[in-house]
Design a protein around this motif. Structure first.
Motif, PDB file in Angstrom:
ATOM      1  N   SER A   1       0.802  -1.059   0.100  1.00 20.29           N
ATOM      2  CA  SER A   1       0.260   0.128  -0.085  1.00 20.29           C
ATOM      3  C   SER A   1       1.209   1.740   0.088  1.00 20.29           C
ATOM      4  O   SER A   1       0.677   2.178  -0.332  1.00 20.29           O
ATOM      5  CB  SER A   1      -0.956  -0.065   0.824  1.00 20.29           C
ATOM      6  OG  SER A   1      -1.876  -1.267   1.003  1.00 20.29           O
ATOM      7  N   THR A   2       1.828   1.360   0.828  1.00 15.23           N
ATOM      8  CA  THR A   2       3.180   2.349   0.534  1.00 15.23           C
ATOM      9  C   THR A   2       3.191   2.668  -0.923  1.00 15.23           C
ATOM     10  O   THR A   2       3.595   3.673  -1.792  1.00 15.23           O
ATOM     11  CB  THR A   2       3.996   1.842   1.989  1.00 15.23           C
ATOM     12  OG1 THR A   2       3.971   1.941   2.924  1.00 15.23           O
ATOM     13  CG2 THR A   2       5.482   3.565   1.341  1.00 15.23           C
TER      14      THR A   2
ATOM     15  N   ARG B   1       0.844   4.124  -2.875  1.00 17.49           N
ATOM     16  CA  ARG B   1       0.517   5.710  -2.408  1.00 17.49           C
ATOM     17  C   ARG B   1       1.896   6.475  -3.131  1.00 17.49           C
ATOM     18  O   ARG B   1       1.374   8.173  -3.249  1.00 17.49           O
ATOM     19  CB  ARG B   1       0.255   5.750  -1.066  1.00 17.49           C
ATOM     20  CG  ARG B   1      -1.168   5.617  -1.010  1.00 17.49           C
ATOM     21  CD  ARG B   1      -1.075   4.890   0.703  1.00 17.49           C
ATOM     22  NE  ARG B   1      -2.657   4.818   0.625  1.00 17.49           N
ATOM     23  CZ  ARG B   1      -4.014   4.028   0.401  1.00 17.49           C
ATOM     24  NH1 ARG B   1      -2.500   3.120   0.106  1.00 17.49           N
ATOM     25  NH2 ARG B   1      -4.800   4.089   1.003  1.00 17.49           N
ATOM     26  N   HIS B   2       2.907   5.688  -3.862  1.00 13.30           N
ATOM     27  CA  HIS B   2       4.177   7.085  -4.640  1.00 13.30           C
ATOM     28  C   HIS B   2       3.315   6.905  -5.620  1.00 13.30           C
ATOM     29  O   HIS B   2       4.088   7.862  -6.247  1.00 13.30           O
ATOM     30  CB  HIS B   2       4.979   5.694  -4.611  1.00 13.30           C
ATOM     31  CG  HIS B   2       5.736   6.049  -2.864  1.00 13.30           C
ATOM     32  ND1 HIS B   2       5.378   5.299  -2.625  1.00 13.30           N
ATOM     33  CD2 HIS B   2       7.127   6.667  -2.193  1.00 13.30           C
ATOM     34  CE1 HIS B   2       6.471   5.195  -0.898  1.00 13.30           C
ATOM     35  NE2 HIS B   2       7.154   7.015  -1.679  1.00 13.30           N
TER      36      HIS B   2
ATOM     37  N   ASN C   1       0.634   8.090  -7.391  1.00  7.15           N
ATOM     38  CA  ASN C   1       0.347   9.287  -7.172  1.00  7.15           C
ATOM     39  C   ASN C   1       0.680  10.607  -5.664  1.00  7.15           C
ATOM     40  O   ASN C   1      -0.176  11.244  -5.706  1.00  7.15           O
ATOM     41  CB  ASN C   1      -1.414   9.335  -7.320  1.00  7.15           C
ATOM     42  CG  ASN C   1      -1.897   8.330  -5.825  1.00  7.15           C
ATOM     43  OD1 ASN C   1      -1.245   8.463  -5.423  1.00  7.15           O
ATOM     44  ND2 ASN C   1      -3.020   8.326  -5.461  1.00  7.15           N
ATOM     45  N   ARG C   2       1.533  10.076  -5.442  1.00  7.81           N
ATOM     46  CA  ARG C   2       2.356  10.639  -4.681  1.00  7.81           C
ATOM     47  C   ARG C   2       1.922  11.944  -3.661  1.00  7.81           C
ATOM     48  O   ARG C   2       1.790  12.668  -2.924  1.00  7.81           O
ATOM     49  CB  ARG C   2       3.200  11.953  -5.383  1.00  7.81           C
ATOM     50  CG  ARG C   2       4.721  11.834  -4.720  1.00  7.81           C
ATOM     51  CD  ARG C   2       5.063  12.920  -5.610  1.00  7.81           C
ATOM     52  NE  ARG C   2       4.976  14.537  -5.246  1.00  7.81           N
ATOM     53  CZ  ARG C   2       5.642  15.619  -4.947  1.00  7.81           C
ATOM     54  NH1 ARG C   2       6.155  15.646  -6.656  1.00  7.81           N
ATOM     55  NH2 ARG C   2       5.854  16.283  -4.866  1.00  7.81           N
ATOM     56  N   LEU C   3       0.503  10.532  -3.152  1.00  8.87           N
ATOM     57  CA  LEU C   3       0.049  11.033  -1.592  1.00  8.87           C
ATOM     58  C   LEU C   3       1.103  10.573  -0.521  1.00  8.87           C
ATOM     59  O   LEU C   3       1.080  10.904   0.541  1.00  8.87           O
ATOM     60  CB  LEU C   3      -1.004   9.275  -1.704  1.00  8.87           C
ATOM     61  CG  LEU C   3      -2.495  10.032  -2.571  1.00  8.87           C
ATOM     62  CD1 LEU C   3      -3.577   8.320  -2.105  1.00  8.87           C
ATOM     63  CD2 LEU C   3      -2.507  11.006  -2.484  1.00  8.87           C
ATOM     64  N   ILE C   4       2.218   9.558  -1.149  1.00 10.36           N
ATOM     65  CA  ILE C   4       3.460  10.015   0.109  1.00 10.36           C
ATOM     66  C   ILE C   4       3.999  10.094  -0.598  1.00 10.36           C
ATOM     67  O   ILE C   4       4.668  10.037  -1.887  1.00 10.36           O
ATOM     68  CB  ILE C   4       3.478   8.449   0.081  1.00 10.36           C
ATOM     69  CG1 ILE C   4       2.188   7.252   1.306  1.00 10.36           C
ATOM     70  CG2 ILE C   4       5.357   8.049   1.177  1.00 10.36           C
ATOM     71  CD1 ILE C   4       2.367   5.704   1.907  1.00 10.36           C
TER      72      ILE C   4
ATOM     73  N   ARG D   1      -3.147  14.062 -10.533  1.00  4.15           N
ATOM     74  CA  ARG D   1      -4.056  13.158 -10.011  1.00  4.15           C
ATOM     75  C   ARG D   1      -5.168  13.788 -10.467  1.00  4.15           C
ATOM     76  O   ARG D   1      -6.018  12.853 -10.439  1.00  4.15           O
ATOM     77  CB  ARG D   1      -3.686  14.114  -8.306  1.00  4.15           C
ATOM     78  CG  ARG D   1      -2.690  13.478  -8.280  1.00  4.15           C
ATOM     79  CD  ARG D   1      -2.819  13.824  -6.253  1.00  4.15           C
ATOM     80  NE  ARG D   1      -1.477  13.954  -5.542  1.00  4.15           N
ATOM     81  CZ  ARG D   1      -1.248  14.164  -3.955  1.00  4.15           C
ATOM     82  NH1 ARG D   1      -1.812  15.982  -4.187  1.00  4.15           N
ATOM     83  NH2 ARG D   1      -0.148  14.353  -3.777  1.00  4.15           N
TER      84      ARG D   1
ATOM     85  N   MET E   1      -8.645   7.018  -7.887  1.00  6.88           N
ATOM     86  CA  MET E   1      -8.337   5.294  -6.974  1.00  6.88           C
ATOM     87  C   MET E   1      -9.515   4.625  -6.508  1.00  6.88           C
ATOM     88  O   MET E   1     -10.751   5.381  -6.706  1.00  6.88           O
ATOM     89  CB  MET E   1      -7.092   5.842  -5.595  1.00  6.88           C
ATOM     90  CG  MET E   1      -6.664   4.909  -4.741  1.00  6.88           C
ATOM     91  SD  MET E   1      -5.320   5.907  -4.140  1.00  6.88           S
ATOM     92  CE  MET E   1      -3.997   4.262  -3.309  1.00  6.88           C
TER      93      MET E   1
ATOM     94  N   PHE F   1     -11.221   2.503  -3.243  1.00  8.04           N
ATOM     95  CA  PHE F   1     -10.390   1.874  -2.609  1.00  8.04           C
ATOM     96  C   PHE F   1     -11.132   1.095  -1.905  1.00  8.04           C
ATOM     97  O   PHE F   1     -12.026   0.220  -2.089  1.00  8.04           O
ATOM     98  CB  PHE F   1     -10.943   3.630  -0.544  1.00  8.04           C
ATOM     99  CG  PHE F   1     -10.027   4.473  -1.885  1.00  8.04           C
ATOM    100  CD1 PHE F   1      -8.521   5.098  -0.854  1.00  8.04           C
ATOM    101  CD2 PHE F   1     -10.683   5.104  -2.562  1.00  8.04           C
ATOM    102  CE1 PHE F   1      -8.123   6.104  -1.602  1.00  8.04           C
ATOM    103  CE2 PHE F   1      -9.809   6.747  -2.711  1.00  8.04           C
ATOM    104  CZ  PHE F   1      -8.781   6.736  -2.092  1.00  8.04           C
TER     105      PHE F   1
ATOM    106  N   ASP G   1      -6.189  -0.475  -4.625  1.00 13.67           N
ATOM    107  CA  ASP G   1      -5.876  -0.458  -2.965  1.00 13.67           C
ATOM    108  C   ASP G   1      -6.357  -1.399  -2.577  1.00 13.67           C
ATOM    109  O   ASP G   1      -7.400  -1.146  -1.841  1.00 13.67           O
ATOM    110  CB  ASP G   1      -5.872   0.534  -2.555  1.00 13.67           C
ATOM    111  CG  ASP G   1      -4.603   0.543  -1.000  1.00 13.67           C
ATOM    112  OD1 ASP G   1      -4.204  -0.645  -0.942  1.00 13.67           O
ATOM    113  OD2 ASP G   1      -4.502   1.153   0.145  1.00 13.67           O
TER     114      ASP G   1
END
Length: 345
Positions: A69-70, A73-74, A76-79, A105, A111, A113, A190
């Motif tokens: 999950s990490t 999220r890269h 769409n650069r949520l992290i 985005r 996305m 969920f 995800d």
């Protein structure tokens, strides 16, 4: 227009206030445990290199805490990454400024969920057009698009219902319709089906495969379930402790697990439903004697090929491609042997 692929290169994520200062130490061999226990930082991803083909489904699989999950999220650069590149259509997402990232985005990614993430005060139709509202699409156009995708995911007639009036599977269909309505090139999912009952989950997998056969999106699908990964994935990447353990097609992973960890995953897989005739056939140039008159498709699973050969009462078949051109020979004994899981790897 064909979808672009995603290239992830040398991606690292170290959680903590001074993550970047430990990159060199991690590259030099500092363990995840030492980083955490001695320095109070957590290694989320380590040297991730994955090619995700355009117009295909790439499944990222792993157990809880593996980093899957990490990783998603890269994209769409949520992290924010600590180091590395995520390249799409020639641009490194990790180096986009805020304006570029906002446009990326809004127009390039969508996305879906695990927990649906529907707005409870909005109807099915209003939830579906939410992304179009963000984009500033004219209301008449967005409603027309929303109704189209509601129909495509099988919810025609439920446009004016609210999320709490729907089952879990129906809510996830709304989430999928919302993602597809924006016509984004990249679909990020995800653990999208993990909260669903098994039968509904299989149904939703079929919905995704049917839509993907037409739309050819670049799909990144996260799951901890190997059967789901094998059913959906054109390519599969398996993570463990933030690192890629193995990647390839489902057949490659089932037939040639990289280590004991992967072997433990694939041991209980029904190989007959995964392995294709082309994988275990004998190439024509190696075949001696007269060719069998019976044919099977190269992409046919061994289970289906065995059923057809049994019904035809034949012990061998010619494997042909989509154009009907012969590729090789498949003997029934070879077919059955390939369906049996080895006792040891």
């Amino acid at each position: 227009m064909a979808s672009h692929g995603i290239e992830i290169r040398g991606l690292y994520k170290i959680f903590g206030s001074r993550g970047a200062s430990y990159i060199d130490a991690v590259k030099a061999g500092m363990s995840k445990a030492e980083l955490n226990e001695t320095h109070g930082h957590v290694l989320g991803l380590k040297d991730i290199n994955i090619s995700m083909p355009g117009g295909a489904i790439t499944v990222v699989m792993g157990l809880s805490g593996s980093g899957k999950s990490t990783l998603i999220r890269h994209i769409n650069r949520l992290i924010e990454p600590t180091a590395g590149e995520v390249v799409y259509d020639g641009a490194d997402i990790c180096r986009m400024n805020q304006s570029q990232l906002r446009e990326f985005r809004r127009h390039k990614t969508a996305m879906v969920f695990q927990k649906f993430a529907l707005l409870p005060h909005r109807t099915v139709l209003e939830n579906t057009v939410y992304g179009l509202d963000i984009q500033g699409v004219a209301r008449a156009d967005s409603l027309k698009t929303g109704r189209h995708w509601i129909d495509r995911v099988g919810l025609s007639g439920f446009e004016n219902h609210y999320p709490n009036q729907l089952s879990g599977g129906m809510q996830q269909r709304v989430g999928l319709a919302r993602a597809l309505a924006t016509d984004a090139d990249i679909l990020l999912m995800d653990e999208a089906y993990s909260a669903l009952d098994p039968l509904i989950r299989v149904d939703m997998q079929a919905v995704l495969l049917d839509l993907q056969a037409e739309l050819k999106k670049t799909v990144v699908f996260i799951t901890h379930d190997l059967d789901e990964a094998l059913r959906l994935g054109d390519r599969i990447a398996i993570l463990r402790d933030g690192q890629v353990v193995q990647q390839g097609s489902g057949q490659e992973i089932v037939l040639k697990p990289a280590d004991a960890y992967i072997a433990s995953f694939v041991r209980e897989v029904n190989r007959g439903r995964i392995i294709q005739a082309r994988t275990v056939m004998t190439p024509l140039e190696s075949v001696e004697g007269p060719a069998p008159g019976f044919t099977v498709d190269a992409a046919m699973t061994l289970e289906t090929a065995a059923r057809q050969m049994t019904l035809a009462n034949v012990t061998a078949a010619i494997v042909v491609d989509e154009a009907g051109q012969p590729l090789g020979r498949l003997d029934f004994a070879t077919l059955i042997s390939a369906m049996v899981t080895p006792t040891a790897c």
